[in-house]
Motif scaffolding. Structure first.
Motif, PDB file in Angstrom:
ATOM      1  N   UNK A 263       0.867  -1.176   0.000  1.00  8.97           N
ATOM      2  CA  UNK A 263       0.000   0.000   0.000  1.00  8.97           C
ATOM      3  C   UNK A 263       0.902   1.224   0.000  1.00  8.97           C
ATOM      4  N   UNK A 264       0.805   2.004  -1.060  1.00  4.54           N
ATOM      5  CA  UNK A 264       1.617   3.215  -1.183  1.00  4.54           C
ATOM      6  C   UNK A 264       0.846   4.367  -0.553  1.00  4.54           C
ATOM      7  N   UNK A 265       1.438   4.966   0.487  1.00  8.92           N
ATOM      8  CA  UNK A 265       0.802   6.066   1.214  1.00  8.92           C
ATOM      9  C   UNK A 265       1.802   7.219   1.278  1.00  8.92           C
ATOM     10  N   UNK A 266       1.632   8.252   0.446  1.00  6.44           N
ATOM     11  CA  UNK A 266       2.620   9.332   0.416  1.00  6.44           C
ATOM     12  C   UNK A 266       2.562  10.281   1.613  1.00  6.44           C
ATOM     13  N   UNK A 267       1.442  10.332   2.308  1.00  5.64           N
ATOM     14  CA  UNK A 267       1.295  11.247   3.436  1.00  5.64           C
ATOM     15  C   UNK A 267       1.572  10.528   4.752  1.00  5.64           C
ATOM     16  N   UNK A 268       2.444  11.096   5.562  1.00 12.58           N
ATOM     17  CA  UNK A 268       2.754  10.492   6.854  1.00 12.58           C
ATOM     18  C   UNK A 268       1.515  10.438   7.743  1.00 12.58           C
ATOM     19  N   UNK A 269       0.673  11.466   7.696  1.00 15.82           N
ATOM     20  CA  UNK A 269      -0.525  11.495   8.533  1.00 15.82           C
ATOM     21  C   UNK A 269      -1.493  10.375   8.145  1.00 15.82           C
ATOM     22  N   UNK A 270      -1.644  10.142   6.843  1.00 12.89           N
ATOM     23  CA  UNK A 270      -2.483   9.034   6.390  1.00 12.89           C
ATOM     24  C   UNK A 270      -1.865   7.695   6.782  1.00 12.89           C
TER      25      UNK A 270
ATOM     26  N   UNK B 121      -4.209  17.189 -10.809  1.00 13.05           N
ATOM     27  CA  UNK B 121      -2.850  17.490 -11.278  1.00 13.05           C
ATOM     28  C   UNK B 121      -1.981  16.231 -11.245  1.00 13.05           C
ATOM     29  N   UNK B 122      -2.051  15.485 -10.161  1.00 15.32           N
ATOM     30  CA  UNK B 122      -1.268  14.245 -10.052  1.00 15.32           C
ATOM     31  C   UNK B 122      -1.748  13.212 -11.068  1.00 15.32           C
ATOM     32  N   UNK B 123      -3.067  13.079 -11.191  1.00 15.10           N
ATOM     33  CA  UNK B 123      -3.637  12.105 -12.123  1.00 15.10           C
ATOM     34  C   UNK B 123      -3.245  12.431 -13.561  1.00 15.10           C
ATOM     35  N   UNK B 124      -3.271  13.688 -13.917  1.00 11.80           N
ATOM     36  CA  UNK B 124      -2.900  14.120 -15.262  1.00 11.80           C
ATOM     37  C   UNK B 124      -1.463  13.734 -15.594  1.00 11.80           C
ATOM     38  N   UNK B 125      -0.580  13.813 -14.623  1.00  9.27           N
ATOM     39  CA  UNK B 125       0.806  13.434 -14.837  1.00  9.27           C
ATOM     40  C   UNK B 125       0.986  11.945 -15.079  1.00  9.27           C
TER      41      UNK B 125
ATOM     42  N   UNK C 105      -2.527   2.180  -4.428  1.00  5.61           N
ATOM     43  CA  UNK C 105      -2.120   3.566  -4.245  1.00  5.61           C
ATOM     44  C   UNK C 105      -3.215   4.238  -3.430  1.00  5.61           C
ATOM     45  N   UNK C 106      -2.982   4.350  -2.134  1.00  7.18           N
ATOM     46  CA  UNK C 106      -3.931   5.009  -1.246  1.00  7.18           C
ATOM     47  C   UNK C 106      -4.152   6.442  -1.727  1.00  7.18           C
ATOM     48  N   UNK C 107      -3.102   7.020  -2.230  1.00  4.87           N
ATOM     49  CA  UNK C 107      -3.138   8.339  -2.858  1.00  4.87           C
ATOM     50  C   UNK C 107      -2.051   8.333  -3.925  1.00  4.87           C
ATOM     51  N   UNK C 108      -2.249   9.091  -4.969  1.00  2.00           N
ATOM     52  CA  UNK C 108      -1.258   9.138  -6.039  1.00  2.00           C
ATOM     53  C   UNK C 108       0.043   9.766  -5.546  1.00  2.00           C
ATOM     54  N   UNK C 109       1.175   9.334  -6.103  1.00  2.00           N
ATOM     55  CA  UNK C 109       2.442   9.954  -5.710  1.00  2.00           C
ATOM     56  C   UNK C 109       2.484  11.426  -6.126  1.00  2.00           C
ATOM     57  N   UNK C 110       3.254  12.209  -5.390  1.00  2.00           N
ATOM     58  CA  UNK C 110       3.387  13.634  -5.697  1.00  2.00           C
ATOM     59  C   UNK C 110       4.062  13.855  -7.047  1.00  2.00           C
ATOM     60  N   UNK C 111       4.968  12.973  -7.407  1.00  2.00           N
ATOM     61  CA  UNK C 111       5.707  13.093  -8.660  1.00  2.00           C
ATOM     62  C   UNK C 111       5.345  11.923  -9.563  1.00  2.00           C
ATOM     63  N   UNK C 112       4.885  12.225 -10.760  1.00  2.00           N
ATOM     64  CA  UNK C 112       4.368  11.207 -11.680  1.00  2.00           C
ATOM     65  C   UNK C 112       5.387  10.119 -12.008  1.00  2.00           C
ATOM     66  N   UNK C 113       6.675  10.441 -12.052  1.00  2.00           N
ATOM     67  CA  UNK C 113       7.665   9.429 -12.424  1.00  2.00           C
ATOM     68  C   UNK C 113       7.801   8.325 -11.373  1.00  2.00           C
ATOM     69  N   UNK C 114       7.316   8.560 -10.153  1.00  2.00           N
ATOM     70  CA  UNK C 114       7.334   7.500  -9.138  1.00  2.00           C
ATOM     71  C   UNK C 114       6.326   6.397  -9.453  1.00  2.00           C
ATOM     72  N   UNK C 115       5.252   6.746 -10.147  1.00  2.00           N
ATOM     73  CA  UNK C 115       4.197   5.776 -10.429  1.00  2.00           C
ATOM     74  C   UNK C 115       4.728   4.558 -11.203  1.00  2.00           C
ATOM     75  N   UNK C 116       5.360   4.734 -12.373  1.00  2.00           N
ATOM     76  CA  UNK C 116       5.869   3.542 -13.069  1.00  2.00           C
ATOM     77  C   UNK C 116       7.002   2.852 -12.306  1.00  2.00           C
ATOM     78  N   UNK C 117       7.788   3.617 -11.558  1.00  3.24           N
ATOM     79  CA  UNK C 117       8.851   2.995 -10.765  1.00  3.24           C
ATOM     80  C   UNK C 117       8.257   2.036  -9.739  1.00  3.24           C
ATOM     81  N   UNK C 118       7.182   2.452  -9.102  1.00  5.97           N
ATOM     82  CA  UNK C 118       6.534   1.600  -8.104  1.00  5.97           C
ATOM     83  C   UNK C 118       5.863   0.407  -8.783  1.00  5.97           C
ATOM     84  N   UNK C 119       5.237   0.634  -9.927  1.00  2.29           N
ATOM     85  CA  UNK C 119       4.612  -0.480 -10.654  1.00  2.29           C
ATOM     86  C   UNK C 119       5.639  -1.532 -11.064  1.00  2.29           C
ATOM     87  N   UNK C 120       6.856  -1.115 -11.308  1.00  2.00           N
ATOM     88  CA  UNK C 120       7.901  -2.065 -11.697  1.00  2.00           C
ATOM     89  C   UNK C 120       8.277  -3.026 -10.574  1.00  2.00           C
TER      90      UNK C 120
END
Length: 152
Positions: free
Chosen positions: A40-47, A121-125, A78-93
């Motif tokens: 489970x990818x969680x980018x926010x520490x509070x979440x 904005x994150x989704x668009x990336x 992905x509990x929430x999308x990553x802040x930077x779009x390039x992390x998405x395919x890296x995590x999928x790998x």
């Protein structure tokens, strides 16, 4: 890749609605043996703290990691999308597609993503501006993208 749009009325309501949707609609699908190979990818520490506390309270076994050193992952949420779009395919790998192990290929590989209208904005990336606009304006709240290698 299954994208789940979460409906919320304000950005302030977003964390509570995301948590409720995750706990009541997404997490039950990953209980049991399937949970053992789920990240489970969680980018926010509070979440993250909120989820960790929920897992502990409900005695849901989990391991927390803070580095991207994963092996054998069959399911990613992905509990929430990553802040930077390039992390998405890296995590999928990190998903174990079984290309080097025939027994691994018998298990389904899943990718589940939660997003709100405030994540455009994150989704668009990740999906591109046209798909993002379609996903945000669609009456459907779930969108599935299927990707894969073509073999001859």
């Amino acid at each position: 890749q299954v994208f789940h749009r979460i409906t919320c009325q304000s950005i302030g309501e977003s964390p509570d609605t995301r948590f409720s949707t995750f706990i009541n609609e997404i997490l039950p699908d990953f209980q049991g043996p399937m949970m053992g190979h789920t990240a489970i990818f969680v980018p926010s520490y509070f979440d993250f703290v909120r989820l960790r506390n929920h897992f502990r309270r409900n005695e849901i076994p989990f391991a927390q990691i803070s580095e991207y050193r994963l092996r054998g992952i069959k399911n990613i949420i992905f509990y929430e999308l990553p802040h930077y779009a390039h992390f998405y395919p890296e995590i999928l790998n990190f998903l174990d597609t079984g290309s080097n192990n025939q027994s691994a290929s018998s298990s389904p590989i899943t990718c589940t993503i939660l997003y709100t209208k405030y994540d455009s904005h994150r989704l668009s990336g990740i999906v591109g501006p046209q798909r993002c606009q379609h996903m945000m304006s669609s009456k459907k709240s779930v969108h599935m993208f299927i990707t894969g290698d073509k073999t001859t």
